[in-house]
Write a protein that holds these residues in place. Structure first.
Motif, short mmCIF file in Angstrom:
data_model
loop_
_atom_site.label_atom_id
_atom_site.label_comp_id
_atom_site.label_asym_id
_atom_site.label_seq_id
_atom_site.Cartn_x
_atom_site.Cartn_y
_atom_site.Cartn_z
N THR A 74 -1.11 13.29 -8.89
CA THR A 74 -1.56 14.53 -8.23
C THR A 74 -0.49 15.62 -8.24
OG1 THR A 74 -0.79 13.82 -6.04
CG2 THR A 74 -3.01 13.15 -6.70
N GLY A 75 0.78 15.21 -8.41
CA GLY A 75 1.87 16.18 -8.36
C GLY A 75 2.31 16.54 -6.95
N GLU A 76 1.72 15.88 -5.96
CA GLU A 76 2.06 16.18 -4.56
C GLU A 76 3.49 15.74 -4.26
OE1 GLU A 76 0.49 15.09 -0.03
OE2 GLU A 76 -0.27 14.01 -1.78
N LYS A 77 4.28 16.66 -3.71
CA LYS A 77 5.66 16.39 -3.29
C LYS A 77 5.85 16.94 -1.88
CE LYS A 77 7.72 16.39 -7.94
NZ LYS A 77 8.77 16.96 -8.81
N PRO A 78 5.48 16.15 -0.87
CA PRO A 78 5.44 16.66 0.51
C PRO A 78 6.79 16.74 1.21
CG PRO A 78 4.72 14.37 0.45
CD PRO A 78 4.96 14.78 -0.97
N TYR A 79 7.86 16.21 0.58
CA TYR A 79 9.16 16.18 1.25
C TYR A 79 10.11 17.17 0.58
CZ TYR A 79 7.16 11.96 3.20
OH TYR A 79 6.32 11.07 3.84
N SER A 100 11.73 19.39 -4.09
CA SER A 100 10.67 18.61 -3.48
C SER A 100 10.63 17.20 -4.05
CB SER A 100 9.31 19.29 -3.69
OG SER A 100 9.30 20.57 -3.09
N PHE A 101 10.15 16.25 -3.24
CA PHE A 101 10.17 14.84 -3.64
C PHE A 101 8.86 14.15 -3.27
CE2 PHE A 101 14.43 16.35 -2.87
CZ PHE A 101 15.11 15.92 -4.00
N PHE A 102 8.55 13.09 -4.04
CA PHE A 102 7.34 12.31 -3.81
C PHE A 102 7.40 11.52 -2.51
CE2 PHE A 102 7.23 12.44 -8.59
CZ PHE A 102 6.09 13.20 -8.69
N ASP A 103 8.58 11.00 -2.16
CA ASP A 103 8.69 10.14 -0.97
C ASP A 103 9.92 10.52 -0.15
OD1 ASP A 103 10.91 7.78 -1.69
OD2 ASP A 103 9.97 8.70 -3.41
N LYS A 104 9.90 10.13 1.11
CA LYS A 104 10.94 10.51 2.07
C LYS A 104 12.29 9.88 1.75
CE LYS A 104 11.39 11.22 7.04
NZ LYS A 104 10.77 10.97 8.36
N SER A 105 12.28 8.63 1.29
CA SER A 105 13.53 7.94 1.02
C SER A 105 14.31 8.61 -0.12
CB SER A 105 13.28 6.47 0.69
OG SER A 105 12.46 6.34 -0.46
N ASN A 145 0.82 -1.21 0.00
CA ASN A 145 0.00 0.00 0.00
C ASN A 145 0.86 1.26 0.00
OD1 ASN A 145 -2.42 1.50 0.14
ND2 ASN A 145 -2.15 1.74 2.35
N SER A 146 2.01 1.22 0.70
CA SER A 146 2.90 2.39 0.74
C SER A 146 3.41 2.73 -0.66
CB SER A 146 4.07 2.12 1.68
OG SER A 146 4.81 0.97 1.27
N GLN A 147 3.65 1.70 -1.50
CA GLN A 147 4.09 1.93 -2.88
C GLN A 147 2.99 2.61 -3.69
OE1 GLN A 147 4.97 -2.13 -3.92
NE2 GLN A 147 7.15 -1.95 -3.39
N LEU A 148 1.73 2.19 -3.44
CA LEU A 148 0.60 2.80 -4.14
C LEU A 148 0.46 4.27 -3.75
CD1 LEU A 148 -2.00 2.81 -5.80
CD2 LEU A 148 -3.19 1.86 -3.82
N GLU A 149 0.59 4.58 -2.45
CA GLU A 149 0.44 5.96 -1.99
C GLU A 149 1.48 6.87 -2.64
OE1 GLU A 149 0.68 5.75 2.24
OE2 GLU A 149 -1.43 5.18 2.49
N ILE A 150 2.71 6.39 -2.75
CA ILE A 150 3.77 7.18 -3.40
C ILE A 150 3.47 7.35 -4.88
CG2 ILE A 150 6.22 7.18 -4.03
CD1 ILE A 150 6.75 5.75 -1.36
N HIS A 151 3.00 6.26 -5.53
CA HIS A 151 2.69 6.31 -6.97
C HIS A 151 1.59 7.32 -7.28
CE1 HIS A 151 1.33 5.11 -10.96
NE2 HIS A 151 0.12 4.97 -10.44
N VAL A 152 0.55 7.37 -6.43
CA VAL A 152 -0.58 8.28 -6.67
C VAL A 152 -0.11 9.73 -6.76
CG1 VAL A 152 -2.65 9.26 -5.58
CG2 VAL A 152 -2.38 6.78 -5.71
N ARG A 153 0.98 10.04 -6.05
CA ARG A 153 1.51 11.41 -6.09
C ARG A 153 2.04 11.78 -7.48
NH1 ARG A 153 4.66 10.21 -0.56
NH2 ARG A 153 2.89 10.39 0.86
N SER A 154 2.37 10.77 -8.30
CA SER A 154 2.81 11.05 -9.66
C SER A 154 1.65 11.58 -10.50
CB SER A 154 3.40 9.79 -10.32
OG SER A 154 2.39 8.80 -10.51
#
Length: 445
Positions: free
Chosen positions: A303-308, A316-321, A292-301
């Protein structure tokens, strides 16, 4: 005035021996054993075991908040939420963690916090057996299976399970970053991100490890650090007042590659690497994922959301890692060294993969042809040769590719970029493979 006499608890549950003052209370309690939920919501069909719980649930639809704080006026839909909120004003936190020193206003919060250190996961999904440390995390996970998301974005129609997540998401469209650093001017869409950022200027490290006194600027780094002590120290020494804590033992081995895990849910997630099973599907493009964590990161591609955000260059980045890996380009930090040849790496898994070049170990096997690989990413790329899946597409011409590296090389056709240059004649090419072939033309000359 005569005090009211407390009624004797004479009604006993035959299953758990818990006692109640009247038969009605016992009848409601029995539903915790039978699972009976006679009260159904007419809006979303959620079912509740009691009328009180249903009344409280209906307020999530009506927006009613009858319980207001006398100090700040903030209103809540349930009295228990108001009681928790009022502790903000009193500042009372009588329950303290013996490992990291974190303080909590309620014993339940402390018990839940302990699970961070022990890794204990007591809430299990009945559909896929994934385990969680908190009941709220399980509820959020269940929406993967039920698809229940009541809050919808009016711009892109993406739906969310919680109103707070929708509010954060909307800032992607508005570009709103209401929290600004007074020192360097960097802007953030969440106050927590600003608070952590400010510590890069002040040097403040409010999180102290009570085992070794090491200090950290944010709780996430301290939690990762604590695992060092949990791994090397008996839990009874770290948690002297808790009899339920258990030492994490990796007693669940993978029958394919021999890797061991501390609980069955982690083993099941790992096995999907070998089986290729993907339980989580993106509703926007249909792409499937194992976690599920992989799906959540993918969805940002989508929406354009880059919270980090990088605190140095503000990328800005899609995921923390990915952000952490990027940060090492500024620091040059390569903390993981090979004891055999001395090669250094910025990530632990890179070192682990590298060591296999010395040992010859290839733990990742293709279930279709049996070919083995030293790292998981190479095995995944190989599996796509069987399935024909090409998930990486060029935004310019639409060509699709098996891997992101292939796409990266292809894009250079459009950009004209040629980063590989021959030291002998200066000839430049777009990829390393072509450069190797070119160098062969100089051999023997």
């Amino acid at each position: 005035m005569e005090t009211r006499r407390r009624r004797r608890k004479t009604h006993v549950c035959e299953l758990c021996t818990k006692k109640f003052p009247c038969s009605n209370h016992l009848q409601l309690h029995m539903r915790t054993h039978t699972g009976e939920k006679p009260h159904a919501c007419k809006i979303c069909n959620v079912r509740m075991s009691t009328g009180v719980n249903m009344k409280r649930h209906m307020r999530t639809h009506t927006g009613e908040r009858p319980y207001a704080c006398d100090v700040c006026g903030l209103a809540f839909s349930a009295k228990v939420n108001l009681n928790r909120h009022q502790q903000i004003h009193t500042g009372e936190k009588p329950f303290s963690c013996g490992v990291c020193g974190s303080d909590f206003s309620r014993k339940a919060y402390l018990i839940r916090h302990f699970q961070i250190h022990t890794g204990e996961r007591v809430y299990t999904c009945k559909i896929c057996s994934e385990e969680f440390t908190e009941s709220l995390s399980l509820k959020i996970h269940m929406q993967v299976h039920t698809g229940l998301k009541r809050y919808s974005c009016q711009v892109c129609s993406l739906t969310f399970a919680y109103k707070s997540r929708l509010e954060r998401h909307i800032q992607i469209h508005t570009g709103e970053k209401p929290y600004s650093c007074l020192i360097c001017g960097a802007e953030f869409n969440q106050h927590a991100h600003l608070k952590t950022h400010v510590r890069t200027h002040t040097g403040e490290k409010p999180y102290i490890c009570k085992v070794c006194d090491r200090a950290f600027s944010d709780s996430a780094n301290m939690k990762r650090h604590i695992k060092i002590h949990v791994k090397n120290e008996p839990v009874k020494n770290l948690f002297p007042n808790c009899n339920k804590m258990k030492q994490r033992v990796k007693s669940y081995p993978c029958q394919v590659c021999g890797s061991s895990f501390s609980n069955n849910s982690n083993l099941k997630r790992h096995v999907r690497i070998h089986t290729g099973e993907k339980l989580y599907t993106c509703l926007m493009c249909g792409l499937e994922f194992q976690q599920n964590s992989q799906l959540e990161i993918h969805v940002r591609s989508h929406t354009g959301e880059k919270p980090y955000n990088c605190n140095v260059c503000e990328k800005s980045f899609f995921d923390k890692s990915t952000m952490k890996r990027h940060m090492r380009t500024h620091s040059g930090d390569k903390p993981h060294s090979c004891l055999i040849c001395g090669s250094a790496f910025s990530r632990a898994f890179e070192l682990k993969t590298h060591i296999r070049t010395h040992t010859g170990e290839k733990p990742f096997a293709c279930i279709q042809c049996g070919r083995a690989f030293s790292d998981n990413s190479t095995m995944k790329r190989h599996v796509r040769r069987h399935s024909g899946e090409k998930p990486f597409s060029c935004e310019v011409c639409g060509s699709t590719f098996f891997s992101s590296s292939q796409l990266k090389i292809h894009v250079r056709i459009h950009t004209g970029e040629k980063p590989y240059s021959c030291d002998i004649c200066g000839f430049a090419v777009s990829d390393n493979a072509n450069m190797k072939r070119h160098l062969e033309t100089h051999i023997g000359k």
